[in-house]
Design a protein around this motif. Structure first.
Motif, mmCIF file in Angstrom:
data_model
loop_
_atom_site.group_PDB
_atom_site.id
_atom_site.type_symbol
_atom_site.label_atom_id
_atom_site.label_comp_id
_atom_site.label_asym_id
_atom_site.label_seq_id
_atom_site.Cartn_x
_atom_site.Cartn_y
_atom_site.Cartn_z
ATOM 1 N N ILE A 1 50.694 13.141 60.793
ATOM 2 C CA ILE A 1 49.698 13.525 59.790
ATOM 3 C C ILE A 1 49.254 12.308 58.987
ATOM 4 O O ILE A 1 48.063 12.107 58.729
ATOM 5 C CB ILE A 1 50.262 14.612 58.857
ATOM 6 C CG1 ILE A 1 50.492 15.916 59.631
ATOM 7 C CG2 ILE A 1 49.297 14.869 57.685
ATOM 8 C CD1 ILE A 1 51.237 16.983 58.847
ATOM 9 N N TYR B 1 51.652 23.379 64.665
ATOM 10 C CA TYR B 1 52.218 23.341 63.319
ATOM 11 C C TYR B 1 51.190 23.755 62.273
ATOM 12 O O TYR B 1 51.506 24.494 61.339
ATOM 13 C CB TYR B 1 52.771 21.944 63.042
ATOM 14 C CG TYR B 1 53.810 21.559 64.064
ATOM 15 C CD1 TYR B 1 55.103 22.071 63.991
ATOM 16 C CD2 TYR B 1 53.485 20.743 65.147
ATOM 17 C CE1 TYR B 1 56.045 21.754 64.954
ATOM 18 C CE2 TYR B 1 54.425 20.421 66.111
ATOM 19 C CZ TYR B 1 55.694 20.944 66.014
ATOM 20 O OH TYR B 1 56.628 20.640 66.981
ATOM 21 N N TYR B 2 49.949 23.289 62.434
ATOM 22 C CA TYR B 2 48.903 23.708 61.502
ATOM 23 C C TYR B 2 48.560 25.180 61.691
ATOM 24 O O TYR B 2 48.274 25.892 60.726
ATOM 25 C CB TYR B 2 47.656 22.833 61.658
ATOM 26 C CG TYR B 2 47.719 21.595 60.806
ATOM 27 C CD1 TYR B 2 47.537 21.665 59.428
ATOM 28 C CD2 TYR B 2 48.003 20.357 61.363
ATOM 29 C CE1 TYR B 2 47.609 20.541 58.633
ATOM 30 C CE2 TYR B 2 48.087 19.225 60.576
ATOM 31 C CZ TYR B 2 47.889 19.325 59.210
ATOM 32 O OH TYR B 2 47.979 18.210 58.417
ATOM 33 N N TYR C 1 51.170 27.027 59.865
ATOM 34 C CA TYR C 1 51.010 26.857 58.416
ATOM 35 C C TYR C 1 49.860 27.712 57.884
ATOM 36 O O TYR C 1 50.012 28.428 56.889
ATOM 37 C CB TYR C 1 50.772 25.394 58.075
ATOM 38 C CG TYR C 1 50.485 25.194 56.610
ATOM 39 C CD1 TYR C 1 51.502 25.321 55.670
ATOM 40 C CD2 TYR C 1 49.199 24.921 56.163
ATOM 41 C CE1 TYR C 1 51.250 25.185 54.317
ATOM 42 C CE2 TYR C 1 48.941 24.786 54.817
ATOM 43 C CZ TYR C 1 49.964 24.913 53.894
ATOM 44 O OH TYR C 1 49.705 24.799 52.558
ATOM 45 N N TYR C 2 48.713 27.645 58.547
ATOM 46 C CA TYR C 2 47.564 28.418 58.082
ATOM 47 C C TYR C 2 47.820 29.917 58.162
ATOM 48 O O TYR C 2 47.359 30.688 57.307
ATOM 49 C CB TYR C 2 46.316 28.077 58.897
ATOM 50 C CG TYR C 2 45.790 26.670 58.689
ATOM 51 C CD1 TYR C 2 45.800 26.083 57.426
ATOM 52 C CD2 TYR C 2 45.289 25.929 59.750
ATOM 53 C CE1 TYR C 2 45.321 24.794 57.241
ATOM 54 C CE2 TYR C 2 44.808 24.644 59.574
ATOM 55 C CZ TYR C 2 44.827 24.082 58.316
ATOM 56 O OH TYR C 2 44.350 22.804 58.138
ATOM 57 N N VAL D 1 53.717 21.441 56.090
ATOM 58 C CA VAL D 1 53.441 21.521 57.531
ATOM 59 C C VAL D 1 54.602 20.947 58.317
ATOM 60 O O VAL D 1 55.081 21.536 59.295
ATOM 61 C CB VAL D 1 52.128 20.782 57.885
ATOM 62 C CG1 VAL D 1 51.906 20.808 59.398
ATOM 63 C CG2 VAL D 1 50.953 21.422 57.173
ATOM 64 N N ARG E 1 45.197 15.683 66.656
ATOM 65 C CA ARG E 1 44.909 17.077 66.318
ATOM 66 C C ARG E 1 45.571 18.022 67.328
ATOM 67 O O ARG E 1 46.123 19.057 66.958
ATOM 68 C CB ARG E 1 43.410 17.333 66.266
ATOM 69 C CG ARG E 1 42.760 16.751 65.048
ATOM 70 C CD ARG E 1 41.340 17.234 64.823
ATOM 71 N NE ARG E 1 40.904 16.698 63.556
ATOM 72 C CZ ARG E 1 41.228 17.198 62.379
ATOM 73 N NH1 ARG E 1 41.965 18.289 62.323
ATOM 74 N NH2 ARG E 1 40.810 16.654 61.268
#
Length: 222
Positions: free
Chosen positions: A93, A170-171, A174-175, A218, A164
Protein backbone atom coordinates in the motif's frame (compact mmCIF):
# COMPACT_ATOMS: atom_id res chain seq x y z
CA UNK A 1 -14.70 -33.31 -7.73
CA UNK A 2 -13.30 -29.84 -8.34
CA UNK A 3 -15.35 -27.50 -6.19
CA UNK A 4 -15.74 -23.76 -6.63
CA UNK A 5 -17.95 -21.52 -4.45
CA UNK A 6 -21.56 -22.34 -5.43
CA UNK A 7 -22.51 -18.70 -6.01
CA UNK A 8 -19.57 -18.07 -8.35
CA UNK A 9 -21.57 -17.90 -11.57
CA UNK A 10 -20.19 -17.76 -15.13
CA UNK A 11 -23.36 -16.01 -16.35
CA UNK A 12 -21.77 -12.54 -16.16
CA UNK A 13 -18.86 -13.50 -18.42
CA UNK A 14 -18.91 -12.11 -21.96
CA UNK A 15 -18.90 -15.16 -24.22
CA UNK A 16 -17.52 -13.10 -27.10
CA UNK A 17 -14.20 -13.02 -25.23
CA UNK A 18 -11.52 -15.61 -25.99
CA UNK A 19 -11.46 -18.64 -23.64
CA UNK A 20 -8.35 -17.28 -21.94
CA UNK A 21 -10.01 -13.89 -21.38
CA UNK A 22 -13.17 -15.59 -20.06
CA UNK A 23 -11.18 -17.58 -17.52
CA UNK A 24 -9.18 -14.49 -16.52
CA UNK A 25 -12.33 -12.43 -15.95
CA UNK A 26 -14.06 -15.29 -14.14
CA UNK A 27 -11.32 -15.43 -11.51
CA UNK A 28 -11.17 -11.64 -11.15
CA UNK A 29 -14.95 -11.53 -10.72
CA UNK A 30 -14.64 -14.18 -8.02
CA UNK A 31 -12.14 -12.03 -6.12
CA UNK A 32 -14.26 -8.89 -6.56
CA UNK A 33 -17.39 -10.61 -5.22
CA UNK A 34 -15.48 -12.11 -2.31
CA UNK A 35 -16.19 -15.68 -3.36
CA UNK A 36 -12.48 -16.25 -3.94
CA UNK A 37 -10.51 -15.08 -0.91
CA UNK A 38 -6.78 -14.73 -0.32
CA UNK A 39 -5.15 -18.16 -0.10
CA UNK A 40 -8.11 -20.01 -1.62
CA UNK A 41 -7.30 -22.67 -4.20
CA UNK A 42 -8.53 -22.11 -7.77
CA UNK A 43 -9.10 -25.53 -9.38
CA UNK A 44 -8.27 -25.48 -13.08
CA UNK A 45 -10.83 -28.19 -13.79
CA UNK A 46 -13.56 -26.36 -11.86
CA UNK A 47 -13.07 -23.15 -13.83
CA UNK A 48 -13.00 -25.07 -17.11
CA UNK A 49 -16.22 -26.92 -16.23
CA UNK A 50 -17.99 -23.74 -15.11
CA UNK A 51 -17.16 -21.93 -18.35
CA UNK A 52 -17.49 -24.91 -20.69
CA UNK A 53 -13.94 -24.56 -21.99
CA UNK A 54 -10.85 -26.77 -21.93
CA UNK A 55 -8.24 -26.63 -19.18
CA UNK A 56 -5.49 -25.22 -21.42
CA UNK A 57 -6.89 -21.66 -21.66
CA UNK A 58 -7.61 -21.74 -17.93
CA UNK A 59 -3.96 -22.56 -17.24
CA UNK A 60 -2.92 -19.74 -19.57
CA UNK A 61 -5.24 -17.34 -17.75
CA UNK A 62 -3.89 -18.39 -14.35
CA UNK A 63 -0.31 -17.82 -15.53
CA UNK A 64 -1.33 -14.36 -16.72
CA UNK A 65 -2.99 -13.67 -13.37
CA UNK A 66 0.19 -14.83 -11.65
CA UNK A 67 2.14 -12.28 -13.68
CA UNK A 68 -0.36 -9.62 -12.58
CA UNK A 69 0.11 -10.55 -8.93
CA UNK A 70 -3.47 -11.77 -8.35
CA UNK A 71 -2.61 -15.48 -8.24
CA UNK A 72 0.23 -17.64 -6.96
CA UNK A 73 0.99 -21.02 -8.56
CA UNK A 74 2.63 -23.79 -6.52
CA UNK A 75 3.94 -27.11 -7.79
CA UNK A 76 2.09 -29.11 -5.14
CA UNK A 77 -1.12 -27.07 -4.78
CA UNK A 78 -1.75 -25.49 -8.14
CA UNK A 79 -3.14 -21.95 -8.32
CA UNK A 80 -4.35 -20.01 -5.28
CA UNK A 81 -5.53 -16.44 -4.82
CA UNK A 82 -2.41 -14.49 -3.86
CA UNK A 83 -1.93 -14.23 -0.11
CA UNK A 84 0.44 -11.81 1.61
CA UNK A 85 1.51 -11.15 5.20
CA UNK A 86 0.36 -8.12 7.18
CA UNK A 87 3.76 -6.49 6.69
CA UNK A 88 3.72 -7.18 2.94
CA UNK A 89 0.22 -5.71 2.54
CA UNK A 90 1.28 -2.59 4.43
CA UNK A 91 4.40 -2.22 2.28
CA UNK A 92 2.45 -2.75 -0.95
CA UNK A 93 0.00 0.00 0.00
CA UNK A 94 2.81 2.41 0.89
CA UNK A 95 4.72 1.71 -2.33
CA UNK A 96 1.57 2.02 -4.42
CA UNK A 97 0.78 5.35 -2.74
CA UNK A 98 4.21 6.73 -3.66
CA UNK A 99 3.97 5.50 -7.26
CA UNK A 100 0.41 6.75 -7.77
CA UNK A 101 1.33 10.13 -6.34
CA UNK A 102 4.26 10.37 -8.74
CA UNK A 103 2.05 9.27 -11.64
CA UNK A 104 -0.51 11.96 -10.78
CA UNK A 105 2.23 14.61 -10.79
CA UNK A 106 3.32 13.51 -14.27
CA UNK A 107 -0.29 13.22 -15.45
CA UNK A 108 -1.28 16.78 -14.59
CA UNK A 109 0.38 18.33 -17.64
CA UNK A 110 -1.54 15.87 -19.85
CA UNK A 111 -4.97 16.58 -18.39
CA UNK A 112 -7.13 18.87 -20.51
CA UNK A 113 -10.89 19.39 -20.60
CA UNK A 114 -11.63 16.00 -22.22
CA UNK A 115 -9.48 14.08 -19.71
CA UNK A 116 -11.05 15.95 -16.80
CA UNK A 117 -14.49 15.15 -18.21
CA UNK A 118 -13.57 11.45 -18.37
CA UNK A 119 -12.36 11.47 -14.77
CA UNK A 120 -15.60 13.14 -13.72
CA UNK A 121 -17.55 10.51 -15.66
CA UNK A 122 -15.63 7.69 -13.95
CA UNK A 123 -16.25 9.28 -10.57
CA UNK A 124 -19.98 9.48 -11.35
CA UNK A 125 -19.91 5.81 -12.34
CA UNK A 126 -18.47 4.99 -8.92
CA UNK A 127 -21.32 6.90 -7.28
CA UNK A 128 -23.91 5.00 -9.32
CA UNK A 129 -22.43 1.63 -8.36
CA UNK A 130 -22.25 2.30 -4.61
CA UNK A 131 -24.92 -0.36 -3.94
CA UNK A 132 -22.79 -3.11 -5.54
CA UNK A 133 -19.38 -3.55 -3.96
CA UNK A 134 -17.88 -5.55 -6.83
CA UNK A 135 -19.07 -3.03 -9.45
CA UNK A 136 -18.00 -0.10 -7.27
CA UNK A 137 -14.50 -1.57 -6.89
CA UNK A 138 -14.23 -2.09 -10.65
CA UNK A 139 -15.25 1.54 -11.22
CA UNK A 140 -12.88 2.73 -8.47
CA UNK A 141 -9.93 0.95 -10.05
CA UNK A 142 -10.91 2.24 -13.51
CA UNK A 143 -10.73 5.82 -12.14
CA UNK A 144 -7.26 5.33 -10.69
CA UNK A 145 -5.91 3.31 -13.62
CA UNK A 146 -7.07 6.03 -16.03
CA UNK A 147 -5.48 8.81 -13.96
CA UNK A 148 -2.23 6.86 -13.77
CA UNK A 149 -2.29 6.14 -17.52
CA UNK A 150 -2.32 9.88 -18.18
CA UNK A 151 1.19 10.07 -16.72
CA UNK A 152 2.52 8.85 -20.07
CA UNK A 153 4.72 6.35 -18.20
CA UNK A 154 3.51 2.85 -19.19
CA UNK A 155 5.89 1.04 -16.83
CA UNK A 156 4.71 3.16 -13.91
CA UNK A 157 1.07 2.50 -14.80
CA UNK A 158 1.79 -1.23 -15.13
CA UNK A 159 3.35 -1.41 -11.67
CA UNK A 160 0.52 0.43 -9.91
CA UNK A 161 -2.11 -1.69 -11.65
CA UNK A 162 -0.27 -4.85 -10.62
CA UNK A 163 -0.28 -3.71 -7.00
CA UNK A 164 -4.03 -3.15 -7.22
CA UNK A 165 -4.43 -6.77 -8.28
CA UNK A 166 -2.19 -7.95 -5.45
CA UNK A 167 -4.22 -6.01 -2.87
CA UNK A 168 -7.66 -6.75 -4.33
CA UNK A 169 -8.81 -9.42 -1.82
CA UNK A 170 -7.78 -7.30 1.17
CA UNK A 171 -9.50 -4.12 0.01
CA UNK A 172 -12.57 -6.13 -0.96
CA UNK A 173 -12.76 -7.54 2.58
CA UNK A 174 -12.14 -4.12 4.12
CA UNK A 175 -14.81 -2.34 2.08
CA UNK A 176 -17.33 -5.11 2.76
CA UNK A 177 -16.84 -4.55 6.50
CA UNK A 178 -16.51 -0.77 6.59
CA UNK A 179 -19.01 0.23 3.87
CA UNK A 180 -17.03 3.44 3.25
CA UNK A 181 -17.90 3.88 -0.43
CA UNK A 182 -19.67 7.22 0.05
CA UNK A 183 -16.78 8.59 2.14
CA UNK A 184 -14.35 7.56 -0.59
CA UNK A 185 -16.63 9.22 -3.15
CA UNK A 186 -15.93 12.52 -1.37
CA UNK A 187 -12.21 11.69 -1.44
CA UNK A 188 -12.33 11.30 -5.22
CA UNK A 189 -14.14 14.62 -5.50
CA UNK A 190 -11.13 16.14 -3.69
CA UNK A 191 -8.82 14.57 -6.27
CA UNK A 192 -10.75 16.16 -9.12
CA UNK A 193 -10.72 19.54 -7.36
CA UNK A 194 -6.94 19.19 -6.86
CA UNK A 195 -6.51 18.58 -10.59
CA UNK A 196 -8.51 21.73 -11.34
CA UNK A 197 -6.12 23.75 -9.13
CA UNK A 198 -3.29 22.68 -11.49
CA UNK A 199 -0.79 22.35 -8.64
CA UNK A 200 1.35 19.25 -9.20
CA UNK A 201 2.80 19.12 -5.67
CA UNK A 202 -0.62 19.49 -4.05
CA UNK A 203 -2.11 16.82 -6.33
CA UNK A 204 0.70 14.37 -5.54
CA UNK A 205 0.16 14.88 -1.81
CA UNK A 206 -3.62 14.39 -2.12
CA UNK A 207 -3.20 11.18 -4.12
CA UNK A 208 -0.63 9.78 -1.69
CA UNK A 209 -2.80 10.55 1.33
CA UNK A 210 -5.81 9.01 -0.39
CA UNK A 211 -3.89 5.82 -1.20
CA UNK A 212 -2.77 5.18 2.39
CA UNK A 213 -6.14 5.79 4.06
CA UNK A 214 -6.71 3.07 6.67
CA UNK A 215 -3.52 1.24 5.67
CA UNK A 216 -3.24 -0.57 9.01
CA UNK A 217 -6.89 -1.63 9.05
CA UNK A 218 -6.48 -3.16 5.58
CA UNK A 219 -3.16 -4.79 6.53
CA UNK A 220 -4.72 -6.32 9.64
CA UNK A 221 -6.97 -8.40 7.37
CA UNK A 222 -3.94 -10.33 6.07
Amino acid sequence: MHMLPPSLSPSTIDKSLSPVEQAYQYVINGILTGELKAGMRIPTEGVAEALGISRTPVRDALRSLEGDGAVMIYANRGAVVAKYTRSEVSQLIEIRAALEGLAARFALENIGPSELEELTHLKSRMDRESNSLSKWMAAHDAFHNYLTSLSGRPLLAQQTEKMRFMLLPYYREYYSQSLEMEILGLEHEKLIRAIELNDATHLEQIVRRHAVINVQKVANLA
